[in-house]
Scaffold this active site. Structure first.
Site: not given
Ligand code: FAD
Length: 533
Positions: A466
């Site tokens: 997280h």
């Molecule tokens: C293994 C795991 C288990 C988890 N389990 C849970 C759970 O059970 N329940 C829960 O609520 N949360 C869980 N989480 C946490 C939750 O999924 C994350 O907090 C949330 O998805 C984050 O969202 P975000 O939009 O910030 O980033 P992300 O969903 O990580 O999205 C970022 C995206 O941007 C893309 N990206 C990054 N840099 C670039 C770039 N330079 N150019 C183009 N694309 C790029 C990435 O490839 C990715 O697709 C878990 C996370 C992980 C990794």
């Protein structure tokens, strides 16, 4: 010639897919969504238990490693992040919790109290239990209950009640405290990521362009105004113009990396790597906050765990058939079948630790299940005071940044983990669950004193995935973005993802990120004179 859009969104993860859906609802608004990873065609993405298969799968996962952790015997911590449409919501454990109302109130940022964010939680949800004042129905994110009870989970919940904790059928209801079954983000026992919930239904909109395998390498500036993005796609370097703005949704590791690569960050760090400074902002990449987790692994007296299912071909076949025809069984379960939120000290007003209860066991996540009947219960601290950082290691966008969590850096965090583990052991010592426990396999009865527990944390503790807060929102000096999520000191640049949390929420982070993105879409719409949806 460079392509031109109104808004460019970097990252099709939890937040990016929400934004792509909401912002492209206006057909006049041209949206480009860039995703570094591929489409979400890997079949394991869509089967809930598949998260175990994706945990280290580099085709859909950035598979980062932290720097050596000073308090964890210099161990590097494996850090999975989704790199695929849906981002981490395509590889996460599917547990659906929002955090505590006080988390949002404590952000002390105008517009972001729990009361102000609740409409966005409700808007996002398609809650299997129906709508009420706290839950939504009809939204893109399907939230379900576990498809069937499990006797080990029942025993755990009963044991928590025997230990003096309340039974709690809804961690997102009136109160978070207590023991119960987890809700999960699935629809008909298939994962509901933001790619399936938000993006797929609108992929054909003429004003939405989605480019996968596109690594954004730099935000392009004219003075201090962001005017576009440079990205790498298929060995080509492409530039796209954003007439309105660029929105960074790359997540709490990649967003600060891209800001720094683009000249927005601590000036000394940028100069060290030969990046021209656009804005000296010392807080970009700082304040990293994550939930640290330690586990207790139990040997089970009866062959009723997933470990047992995986030992026999017949049971594996039965598991596959039950899932295929009934949408039931271990394949349909999230990475926390049951769980709980507890207060480590009675004088606390709200839970400060969380348990994930799993009907399987292994030495480390992503590795083979134990060959014996086993199950796991963990503790993670909900509001750690330790802070880390994300800093570029070079000017090459393909070089992973240096991630430092600094887990257990403070006495408060060490004490909370110690008290949390002792509390968990008390639950596991209750009559309801004792008959299921043949032995405590990890850490084992040898671990009793504070020093022994701490040594165990240092040897085995890890992330619960997280990471947040690396481009904090707020009104104070440490904030990178304002209450509209616009990068302070620049124009045309916003951050919408887990980085903007001023402090991590007290629970799993996906739901909160989605609500943040829902609200951000409304803020963007209202700024351009369109009535919020
Ligand atoms: C293994 C795991 C288990 C988890 N389990 C849970 C759970 O059970 N329940 C829960 O609520 N949360 C869980 N989480 C946490 C939750 O999924 C994350 O907090 C949330 O998805 C984050 O969202 P975000 O939009 O910030 O980033 P992300 O969903 O990580 O999205 C970022 C995206 O941007 C893309 N990206 C990054 N840099 C670039 C770039 N330079 N150019 C183009 N694309 C790029 C990435 O490839 C990715 O697709 C878990 C996370 C992980 C990794």
């Amino acid at each position: 010639m460079a392509e031109t859009y109104d808004t460019i969104i970097v990252g099709a993860g939890s937040a990016g897919c929400v934004l792509a859906n909401r912002l492209s609802a206006d057909p006049r608004h041209r949206v480009l969504l860039l995703e570094a990873g591929p489409r979400d065609t890997d079949p394991w993405i869509h089967i809930p238990l598949g998260y175990g298969k994706l945990f280290k799968k580099s085709s859909v996962n950035w598979s980062y490693w932290s720097e050596p952790e000073p308090q964890l015997n210099g161990r590097k911590i494996f850090t999975p992040r989704g790199k695929v449409l849906g981002g981490s919501s395509s590889i996460n454990g599917l547990v659906y919790t929002r955090g505590q109302p006080e988390d949002f109130d404590d952000w002390e940022t105008p517009g972001w109290s729990f009361g102000e964010l609740l409409p966005y939680f409700r808007k996002s949800e398609d809650q299997a239990r129906g709508a009420d004042a706290l839950h939504g129905r009809g939204g893109p994110l399907s939230v379900s209950d576990q498809n069937e009870p499990h006797e080990l989970c029942d025993a755990f919940i009963e044991a928590a009640v025997q230990a003096g904790h309340p039974r709690n059928p809804d961690f997102n209801g009136e109160r978070q405290e207590g023991a119960g079954y987890q809700q999960l983000t699935t629809r008909n026992a298939r994962r509901c990521s933001t790619a399936t919930g938000y993006l797929r239904p609108v992929m054909r909109r003429a004003n939405l362009t989605v480019v996968t395998e596109a690594l954004a390498s730099k935000v392009l500036f004219e003075g201090t105004r962001a005017i576009g993005i440079r990205y790498l796609n298929d060995a080509k370097v492409i530039e796209a113009n954003a007439q309105r703005e660029v929105v960074l949704s790359g997540g709490a590791i990649n967003t600060p990396q891209l800001l720094q690569l683009s000249g927005v960050g601590p000036a000394a760090l940028l100069r060290e790597h030969g990046v021209a400074v656009v804005l000296d902002q010392p807080h970009v990449g700082e304040h990293l906050q994550d939930h640290f987790q330690a586990r207790i692994v139990l040997k089970c007296t009866r062959p009723i765990t997933v470990n047992d299912d995986m030992q026999s071909l017949w049971r594996m076949a039965r598991m596959g058939l039950r899932y295929a025809f009934l949408r039931k069984g271990p394949l349909a379960v999230s990475a926390g079948y049951a769980g709980g939120f507890w207060r480590t000290r009675p004088e606390l007003k709200r839970p400060d630790v969380q348990t994930h209860f799993l009907t399987f066991s292994l030495d480390r996540m992503g590795e083979k299940l134990h060959p014996f009947s086993g199950f796991t219960a963990s503790i993670c601290q909900l509001r750690p005071t330790s802070r880390g950082s994300v800093r570029i290691r070079s000017a090459d966008p393909r070089d992973p940044p240096a991630i430092r969590y600094n887990y257990l850096a403070t006495e408060h965090d060490r004490r909370t983990m110690l008290e949390g583990m002792r509390l968990l052991r008390r639950i596991l010592d209750q009559p309801a669950i004792r008959p299921y426990i043949a032995a405590e396999y990890l850490p084992g009865a040898r671990v009793q004193s504070d020093d022994e527990w701490l040594a165990y944390f240092r040897e085995t503790g890890s992330t619960i995935y997280h990471p947040t807060c690396t481009a904090k929102m707020g009104t104070g000096a440490g904030a990178v973005v304002d209450s509209h999520l616009r990068v302070k000191g620049l124009a045309g640049l916003r951050v919408v993802d887990a980085s903007v949390m001023p402090a991590v929420v007290s629970g799993n982070t996906n739901a909160a990120v989605i609500a943040i993105a829902e609200k951000a879409a409304d803020l963007i719409d209202s700024e351009r004179g369109r009535r919020p949806s």
